[in-house]
Design an enzyme around this catalytic site. Structure first.
Site, PDB file in Angstrom:
ATOM      1  N   GLY A  12      70.126  43.496  66.180  1.00 42.15           N
ATOM      2  CA  GLY A  12      71.260  43.184  67.063  1.00 42.15           C
ATOM      3  C   GLY A  12      70.782  42.476  68.319  1.00 42.15           C
ATOM      4  N   ARG A  16      74.724  42.936  75.937  1.00 38.23           N
ATOM      5  CA  ARG A  16      75.224  43.644  77.116  1.00 38.23           C
ATOM      6  C   ARG A  16      74.111  44.160  78.033  1.00 38.23           C
ATOM      7  NH1 ARG A  16      79.146  47.801  74.419  1.00 38.23           N
ATOM      8  NH2 ARG A  16      78.020  47.147  72.560  1.00 38.23           N
ATOM      9  N   GLY A 138      82.838  54.379  64.718  1.00 39.12           N
ATOM     10  CA  GLY A 138      83.564  54.496  63.453  1.00 39.12           C
ATOM     11  C   GLY A 138      84.035  55.932  63.257  1.00 39.12           C
ATOM     12  N   ARG A 313      45.447  56.241  89.363  1.00 41.05           N
ATOM     13  CA  ARG A 313      45.726  55.095  88.489  1.00 41.05           C
ATOM     14  C   ARG A 313      44.885  55.181  87.219  1.00 41.05           C
ATOM     15  NH1 ARG A 313      44.560  50.186  91.968  1.00 41.05           N
ATOM     16  NH2 ARG A 313      44.906  49.185  89.962  1.00 41.05           N
TER      17      ARG A 313
HETATM   18  C1  UD1 Z   1      78.052  51.006  64.250  1.00 36.98           C
HETATM   19  C2  UD1 Z   1      78.804  51.643  63.086  1.00 36.98           C
HETATM   20  C3  UD1 Z   1      79.819  52.662  63.618  1.00 36.98           C
HETATM   21  C4  UD1 Z   1      79.096  53.701  64.421  1.00 36.98           C
HETATM   22  C5  UD1 Z   1      78.278  53.050  65.556  1.00 36.98           C
HETATM   23  C6  UD1 Z   1      77.403  54.090  66.192  1.00 36.98           C
HETATM   24  C7  UD1 Z   1      78.915  49.981  61.315  1.00 36.98           C
HETATM   25  C8  UD1 Z   1      79.745  48.979  60.642  1.00 36.98           C
HETATM   26  N1  UD1 Z   1      79.460  50.630  62.345  1.00 36.98           N
HETATM   27  O1  UD1 Z   1      78.984  50.257  64.996  1.00 36.98           O
HETATM   28  O2  UD1 Z   1      80.481  53.277  62.540  1.00 36.98           O
HETATM   29  O3  UD1 Z   1      80.016  54.628  64.931  1.00 36.98           O
HETATM   30  O4  UD1 Z   1      77.447  52.016  65.052  1.00 36.98           O
HETATM   31  O5  UD1 Z   1      76.762  53.564  67.299  1.00 36.98           O
HETATM   32  O6  UD1 Z   1      77.785  50.203  60.917  1.00 36.98           O
HETATM   33  N2  UD1 Z   1      72.369  45.520  63.551  1.00 36.98           N
HETATM   34  C9  UD1 Z   1      71.512  44.696  62.853  1.00 36.98           C
HETATM   35  N3  UD1 Z   1      72.030  43.622  62.218  1.00 36.98           N
HETATM   36  C10 UD1 Z   1      73.341  43.319  62.219  1.00 36.98           C
HETATM   37  C11 UD1 Z   1      74.208  44.163  62.941  1.00 36.98           C
HETATM   38  C12 UD1 Z   1      73.691  45.250  63.594  1.00 36.98           C
HETATM   39  O7  UD1 Z   1      70.313  44.931  62.816  1.00 36.98           O
HETATM   40  O8  UD1 Z   1      73.725  42.320  61.586  1.00 36.98           O
HETATM   41  C13 UD1 Z   1      71.815  46.704  64.237  1.00 36.98           C
HETATM   42  C14 UD1 Z   1      71.934  46.635  65.745  1.00 36.98           C
HETATM   43  O9  UD1 Z   1      70.754  46.108  66.308  1.00 36.98           O
HETATM   44  C15 UD1 Z   1      72.121  48.093  66.121  1.00 36.98           C
HETATM   45  C16 UD1 Z   1      72.792  48.718  64.909  1.00 36.98           C
HETATM   46  O10 UD1 Z   1      72.551  47.835  63.846  1.00 36.98           O
HETATM   47  O11 UD1 Z   1      70.888  48.742  66.334  1.00 36.98           O
HETATM   48  C17 UD1 Z   1      74.262  48.973  65.104  1.00 36.98           C
HETATM   49  O12 UD1 Z   1      74.942  47.755  65.296  1.00 36.98           O
HETATM   50  P1  UD1 Z   1      76.186  47.627  66.258  1.00 36.98           P
HETATM   51  O13 UD1 Z   1      76.653  46.220  66.198  1.00 36.98           O
HETATM   52  O14 UD1 Z   1      75.867  48.196  67.572  1.00 36.98           O
HETATM   53  O15 UD1 Z   1      77.255  48.547  65.491  1.00 36.98           O
HETATM   54  P2  UD1 Z   1      78.555  49.187  66.119  1.00 36.98           P
HETATM   55  O16 UD1 Z   1      79.629  48.172  66.141  1.00 36.98           O
HETATM   56  O17 UD1 Z   1      78.216  49.887  67.367  1.00 36.98           O
HETATM   57 MG    MG Z   2      76.521  49.884  68.704  1.00 35.64          MG
END
Ligand code: UD1
Ligand code: MG
Length: 446
Positions: A12, A16, A138, A313
């Protein structure tokens, strides 16, 4: 025990955080967030760990491989399910179970991973959930004691949104089956992403139940912003302090003490208020670290006294019963048993022999602008106040240096070294000076 693998999703963007640094490399208790997740996985007996990174995340890759994890790149961020599937080339034939976890949950514990594995063994699959009022997560819909499905908040209807059980982002499954399900994921949802959270539905269609392991919201906190990073830091600090207190470490005001993930303090050491520990510090039993001291990469021996306002240190090693007092800085130096430097001193690249006394204001002049040089102070030496020791220099055992000396040459054992301008006395000079000045002042006033 069934073989265990782990997948950590860390591709990700972390926009933010408003940082040039990848989100998972931001530190909690002096360890990148990712390091905490990897440590928890190792603690749960996970032997193969695959970190999914964004393209070009060299720092993440270097850090993860340094901890023995493997890395795969997710070329495009198409969602959490897609990210997990990127580990298939490495793990699809893994003969055991796996856990998927998000890389931005620094407070996750080995115990929660253990509980997930145990629940998976019973049910077939497992996820971790927690109760929260937040809208960010979720929703976990349970039916007949098992997971029915996870609905992303954006995709949820009013009833589903009212559910307070939230998906943490940890999933345990049998490895081969997991990748078969992951290959079936589709992106027909609000975010047009391949959701990891759709996998339990495929499992259910294959007759595999998914257990829901409940954890505390505090442990499942994810880091998306600087404020959340600070909130996680606060929780981690509380945890680290609680552990030390429980192990018999004395702390006058624990809430003011800042610890690193790897701080080692033995029972019966006493830590005063406002002490800060950087990484790599060991404090032995009976030592006292007084208020406002800052330590990193240092070892403090049994019964030693440090501070108040001391700075240790990297490479500072204090043997038993050493005293390092206020405004004393020690770097890359061994202070042998019972030696003292109590006030206003810099000791760098040095050895201070057993029982030596280093007077106030002493400086080891260790750096010439290009190289560092060593100062060796013998056992029982007495370094007079305000001595400058111009390194490289060797002070023999039992030497006394006169206060204010600039020592540039080695001194033999038991000698006195004096290196300062000789004192002159001019009789009556001060009184004459005052008389003249007083007269001048009176003349001006007229
Ligand atoms: C996700 C969950 C949600 C959960 C929440 C908890 C899904 C669809 N949703 O939502 O149910 O309640 O996390 O915090 O899984 N990432 C990747 N590649 C991608 C997308 C994301 O590596 O293509 C990684 C991000 O770096 C992160 C994690 O997956 O560490 C979660 O991704 P994020 O986009 O934050 O998911 P949420 O929308 O928060
Ligand atoms: Mg998240």
């Amino acid at each position: 025990m069934t073989a265990r693998a782990g997948i950590i999703l860390a591709a990700g963007q972390g926009t933010r955080m408003k940082s040039a640094k990848p989100k998972v490399m931001h530190e909690i208790a002096h360890l990148p967030i990712l390091g905490h997740v990897i440590a928890a996985m190792k603690g749960a007996g996970i032997e193969r760990i695959v970190v999914v990174t964004a393209p070009g995340a060299d720092a993440v890759r270097a850090f993860a491989t340094g901890l023995g994890a493997e890395c795969v790149v997710q070329d495009q961020q198409l969602g959490t399910g897609h990210a997990a599937a990127c580990a298939a080339p490495l793990l699809k034939d893994f003969p055991g179970v796996l856990i998927v976890s998000y890389g931005d949950m620094p407070l996750v514990t080995a115990r929660t991973f253990e509980e997930s594995f145990a629940a998976r063994e019973q049910a077939g699959m497992a996820i971790v959930a927690f109760h929260s009022e937040s809208k960010a997560y979720g929703r976990v819909i349970v039916d007949n004691g098992y997971l029915y499905r996870i609905v992303e908040y954006k995709d949820a209807d009013e009833h589903q949104r009212a559910v307070k059980l939230c998906n943490a982002g940890i999933m345990a499954a049998e490895a081969k089956a997991f990748f078969q399900w992951a290959a079936k994921l589709e992106n027909n949802n609000a975010q047009k992403e391949f959701y990891l959270t759709d996998i339990p539905a495929f499992a259910r269609a294959d007759g595999v139940n998914c257990a829901v392991v409940e954890a505390e919201e505090r442990e499942m906190m994810g880091v998306n912003s600087r404020a959340e990073l600070a909130a996680c830091e606060a929780v981690m600090q509380e945890r680290l302090r609680a552990k030390l207190l429980n192990d018999g470490v004395g702390m006058t005001a624990p809430e003011t003490v800042y610890l690193a993930h790897d701080t080692v303090i033995e029972a019966d050491a006493q830590i005063g208020p406002y002490v800060v520990f950087g990484p790599g510090v060991t404090v032995r039993g009976g030592a006292q670290i007084k208020s406002h001291s800052h330590l990193e990469g240092a070892e403090v021996g049994k019964g030693a006294l440090v501070g108040p306002y001391a700075r240790l240190r990297p490479g500072a090693v204090l043997e038993e019963d050493v005293h390092i007092g206020n405004f004393v800085e020690v770097k890359k130096a061994r202070i042998e048993k019972g030696a003292k430097a109590n006030h206003l001193t810099y000791i760098g690249d040095a050895r201070v022999g057993a029982g030596a006394n280093v007077g106030a204001g002493t400086i080891t002049c260790n750096y010439d602008g290009f190289d560092k040089h060593f100062t060796d102070i013998g056992a029982g030496a007495f370094i007079g106040s305000d001595t400058a020791l111009v390194a490289p220099v060797k002070i023999g055992d039992g030497v006394i240096t006169a206060a204010g000396s600039v020592i540039t040459k080695d001194v033999d054992a038991d000698a006195l070294a004096v290196a300062r301008g000789e004192q002159k006395q001019i009789a009556g000079w001060a009184a004459k000076f005052r008389a003249r000045k007083t007269a001048e002042k009176a003349a001006k006033k007229k």
